[in-house]
Design a protein around this motif. Structure first.
Motif, PDB file in Angstrom:
ATOM      1  N   PRO A 145     -83.171  18.540 -34.991  1.00  0.00           N
ATOM      2  CA  PRO A 145     -81.938  19.221 -34.559  1.00  0.00           C
ATOM      3  C   PRO A 145     -82.238  20.266 -33.487  1.00  0.00           C
ATOM      4  N   PRO A 215     -77.898  17.227 -31.452  1.00  0.00           N
ATOM      5  CA  PRO A 215     -77.078  18.168 -32.246  1.00  0.00           C
ATOM      6  C   PRO A 215     -77.233  17.907 -33.739  1.00  0.00           C
ATOM      7  N   ILE A 216     -76.921  18.910 -34.534  1.00  0.00           N
ATOM      8  CA  ILE A 216     -77.198  18.863 -35.966  1.00  0.00           C
ATOM      9  C   ILE A 216     -76.457  17.723 -36.658  1.00  0.00           C
ATOM     10  N   ASN A 217     -75.230  17.403 -36.231  1.00  0.00           N
ATOM     11  CA  ASN A 217     -74.491  16.339 -36.902  1.00  0.00           C
ATOM     12  C   ASN A 217     -75.119  14.972 -36.640  1.00  0.00           C
ATOM     13  N   TYR A 218     -75.651  14.760 -35.426  1.00  0.00           N
ATOM     14  CA  TYR A 218     -76.363  13.518 -35.148  1.00  0.00           C
ATOM     15  C   TYR A 218     -77.648  13.431 -35.964  1.00  0.00           C
ATOM     16  N   GLU A 220     -78.172  14.747 -38.932  1.00  0.00           N
ATOM     17  CA  GLU A 220     -77.821  14.429 -40.321  1.00  0.00           C
ATOM     18  C   GLU A 220     -77.530  12.940 -40.492  1.00  0.00           C
ATOM     19  N   ASN A 221     -76.830  12.348 -39.536  1.00  0.00           N
ATOM     20  CA  ASN A 221     -76.560  10.911 -39.620  1.00  0.00           C
ATOM     21  C   ASN A 221     -77.855  10.105 -39.520  1.00  0.00           C
TER      22      ASN A 221
END
Length: 229
Positions: A145, A215-218, A220-221
């Motif tokens: 991230p 980015p952090i959401n990518y 996590e996925n």
């Protein structure tokens, strides 16, 4: 992203690398001023017809060329020690990754997750797709991230290796039986390339390192997908 084959330093992608670039410019300016002074002195001595009758007894000159280098060394040493302290400081990392060097590939273990580990091999030249770099692309990138402190635990299974990412200002030896650690923060999204910087055997040139900052959401996925596989 800076091209790996460009001359000079790659573009800084972490605060530590920015500090290293500033220190490089600072030291280069000091060397330039010293070189200019020496060249000027040599030119004056070679072109003047005047002589000094007290050339055998010049305490003032000896004091100047003793004290001045000491001051120059302090001017260079203090910023260097500051950067060394910053590089060694590890506080509250958001993610810990263990990197293990093998002959001749890297394996990664995300210690904050139970089953997230994988090997990273270089992609053969015949399997490259347009836009990928020869001898630098890997089959499994290490995804992190962005804008998060990442702690790297680095070791080796067989011989000496060195885990190095120039654009992040990271270079740490991987030593069998020893666990070294370093930290970095990727300040922007991108793909950053590195290689083993220790001559570790016949295929030393074929164990690249690729970090992808997202980015952090990518992230996590991606982590959920890796744990499922």
């Amino acid at each position: 992203m800076a091209h790996p084959s460009q001359l000079g330093f790659q573009d800084a992608a972490s605060p530590i690398m920015e500090e290293l670039l500033h220190f490089h410019d600072h030291t280069l300016m000091v060397v330039f001023l010293i070189s200019t002074l020496v060249l000027y002195t040599i030119t004056i001595m070679m072109t003047t017809k005047l002589t000094n009758t007290n050339s055998m007894d010049a305490q003032e000159v000896e004091m100047v060329w003793t004290i001045l280098p000491a001051i120059i060394m302090i001017v260079i040493a203090l910023p260097s020690l500051r950067i060394l302290y910053l590089m060694d400081e590890i506080s509250d990392p958001h993610l810990t990754v263990k990197s293990i060097g093998h002959q001749w590939y890297w394996s990664y273990e995300f210690t904050d997750y139970d089953t997230m580990m994988f090997d990273s091999y270089m992609v053969p030249s015949n399997d490259l797709t347009p836009g990928q770099f020869r001898l630098l692309e890997v089959d499994n990138r290490m995804v992190i991230p962005m804008e998060s402190p990442v702690r790297m635990l680095i070791t080796a299974e067989d011989v000496l290796h060195s885990w190095a990412i120039p654009s992040l200002g990271v270079k740490t030896d991987a030593i069998p039986g020893r666990l070294n650690q370093t930290t970095f923060i990727a300040t922007r999204p991108g793909v950053y390339y590195g290689q083993c910087s220790e001559i570790c055997g016949a295929n030393h040139s074929f164990m690249p390192i690729v970090i992808e900052s997202v980015p952090i959401n990518y992230f996590e996925n991606w982590s959920l997908l890796m744990m499922e596989t």
